[in-house]
Scaffold this active site. Structure first.
Site, PDB file in Angstrom:
ATOM      1  N   CYS A  77      11.320 -22.819 -30.362  1.00  0.00           N
ATOM      2  CA  CYS A  77      12.182 -21.734 -30.834  1.00  0.00           C
ATOM      3  C   CYS A  77      12.051 -21.562 -32.341  1.00  0.00           C
ATOM      4  O   CYS A  77      11.543 -22.434 -33.046  1.00  0.00           O
ATOM      5  CB  CYS A  77      13.653 -22.047 -30.523  1.00  0.00           C
ATOM      6  SG  CYS A  77      14.028 -22.412 -28.800  1.00  0.00           S
TER       7      CYS A  77
ATOM      8  N   ASP B 206       2.370  -3.327 -69.757  1.00  0.00           N
ATOM      9  CA  ASP B 206       2.733  -2.078 -69.088  1.00  0.00           C
ATOM     10  C   ASP B 206       3.815  -1.350 -69.877  1.00  0.00           C
ATOM     11  O   ASP B 206       4.766  -1.959 -70.379  1.00  0.00           O
ATOM     12  CB  ASP B 206       3.237  -2.393 -67.674  1.00  0.00           C
ATOM     13  CG  ASP B 206       3.635  -1.153 -66.911  1.00  0.00           C
ATOM     14  OD1 ASP B 206       2.739  -0.472 -66.393  1.00  0.00           O
ATOM     15  OD2 ASP B 206       4.849  -0.865 -66.853  1.00  0.00           O
TER      16      ASP B 206
END
Length: 502
Positions: free
Chosen positions: A42, A447
């Protein structure tokens, strides 16, 4: 949870037990719980009553659990849990191998082909995967084929024999045996059990859900893809981001919609064998296997970033479905506006892209192959000569296969090779590292948007000083970039209003 901790997680029994007993979904995909008495495995968040501690065993991959003789749980469907963040964050052999297995390299080229792409021997690759994941490349690829088969069985109207080959199985017999072994149900039983309100009506169209770890703020993720989209290749239609995909056996069109607990995905493929790789590329583009809790926990330690994270946690890094495509687009975007970059890219697409039909929208082309772009006339490019040289040199290098920007690429080597090309500086290299290579620590210090954000927030503006400050954000600087960009009033930070398709 930081990168490089997978082995520590599944080997720490006490930690795993706590996660299972608290049904902590944050650990889904990090490890799998097998139950000795029921012979099933599981995900940690399985809704059933937790088993006794002495009956639990923990595995680092679904393939390892399957190889140990356990079947997938029918309740929590561990095969459909988010993927491990490890394979997005690691640049070592195992991380690169797992990304390539997700791209279907083993199914197409076998283990020797995987090893060749990685630059290691077959024995080395098998040994390292076995040591870390408890399963070799063939078992890992088999687990992926089983998951793809389940998706096709439950979400499409394909004949089961066609599903077998579309999922990558070499025979119907192997397909039947694998599905029975992994899911304890035959393919026909799986299809009978499935509730399929979205089952495909149009041949080649598949609707499915792409899971992710909470939280997820979709604004910058979809906003960035939409705002920078290349006309003809990408579009925002209705409430979905749509784009074309160039795939190994054909092409496809994908529509992606952000939902509260999943991404709704609709794929139209010319060849169903491309399903697994198409899903892998879409998940990678949307950064769906990230661990936002770990990322935000580290970045929140900086008092400058903390309010930004509290406001909209779980930002992802928008990646790409094709590294070479993004590299070309990064050069086209040097020192120009977003609109100008889109215009330049659109001209290349119209002149050199492969046309497609898109009955469901307005997409017209696949982004050009590098071999096609290698034939373009530099004089037709409407920008300075120096940038023409940069673009044509990059294209020629990529067309010759001299730089690998694919899922299994060596990030450091790719950076060095890109930086050696004329006209490619730190901004372009780091943009490609962040968006194409998927390096979570890529940082575009120079940037313009980052500079504006730094000024507004009182951070150092100079790239060198900002990079020094950002050392505390490692290894998640690419995510810090998303939070910094989000301070600006730019289209990349917003999902447009829903459009009514014509």
């Amino acid at each position: 949870m930081a990168a490089g901790m997978l082995g520590d997680v599944y080997e720490c029994v006490e930690r795993c037990v706590r996660a299972v007993q608290s049904k902590d979904a944050r650990f889904d995909g990090w490890f799998f719980t097998a139950v000795l008495t029921t012979k099933i495995y599981c995900r940690p968040s399985c809704p059933v009553v937790p088993p006794k501690v002495e009956n639990m065993r923990f595995y680092p991959s679904a393939a390892a659990a399957q190889q140990a003789g356990f079947r997938a749980c029918k309740r929590c469907r561990p095969d459909a849990s988010p993927g491990s963040p490890e394979w997005n964050d690691r640049a070592d052999l195992v991380g690169r191998a797992m990304r390539l297995i997700g791209e279907g390299v083993v199914d197409r080229d076998g283990v020797p082909g995987l090893a060749a792409q990685l630059g290691y021997s077959v024995r080395q690759v098998q040994r390292q995967l076995q040591a870390e994941l408890g399963a070799g490349p063939l078992a890992l690829a088999r687990a992926q084929r089983a998951q793809t088969a389940r998706l096709l069985i439950e979400t499409s109207s394909l004949l089961l024999a066609d599903v077998a080959f579309a999922a990558g199985f070499s025979s119907v017999r192997t397909f039947n045996e694998t599905v029975q072994e992994v899911f304890a149900l035959s393919p026909s039983e799986l299809r009978a059990r499935a509730k399929r309100p979205n089952a495909s009506v149009t041949p080649g169209t598949i609707s499915l859900r792409l899971p992710f770890r909470q939280p997820l703020t979709p604004d910058n993720l979809f906003g960035h893809l939409i705002a920078t989209g290349v006309p003809g290749v990408e579009e925002w239609r209705g409430d979905a981001y749509r784009r074309t995909l160039r795939l190994p056996h054909g092409h496809g069109v994908v529509a992606l919609r952000p939902m509260p607990d999943h991404i709704a995905c609709q794929l139209s493929l010319t060849d169903q064998r491309d399903l697994a790789i198409a899903i892998s590329r879409c998940r990678r583009m949307l950064d769906l296997d990230a661990d936002p809790v770990a990322v935000d926990e580290l970045l929140r330690a900086d008092p400058v970033l903390a309010p930004l994270i509290e406001k909209a946690p779980g930002r992802r890094v928008p990646h790409t479905v094709d590294g070479e495509e993004f590299a070309v687009r990064a050069v086209l975007g040097q020192q120009v506006s977003t609109a100008a970059a889109r215009t330049h890219a659109s001209r290349l697409v119209q002149s050199h892209g492969d046309p497609i039909d898109d009955p469901g929208g307005g997409l017209t082309h696949l982004f050009p192959r590098m071999e096609s772009l290698a034939e373009l006339d530099p004089e037709t490019l409407a920008f300075p000569k120096s940038r023409r040289t940069t673009l044509t040199t990059l294209i020629a290098t990529l067309a010759a296969g001299e730089i690998d920007l694919g899922a299994g690429s060596d990030w450091d080597k790719a950076r060095e090779q890109l930086a050696a090309l004329p006209g490619i500086g730190p901004w372009t290299v780091e943009s490609i590292a962040m968006r194409a290579l998927g390096d979570p620590d890529a940082f575009v210090a120079s940037d313009l948007g980052i500079k504006y954000a730094a000024r507004e927030l009182g951070l150092p503006e100079a790239p060198k000083a900002l990079t020094e400050h950002a050392r505390a954000w490692r290894p998640w600087r690419a995510y810090a970039v998303q939070y910094l960009w989000a301070t600006g009033d730019h289209a990349i930070n917003k999902i447009p209003a829903v459009e009514i398709a014509e």
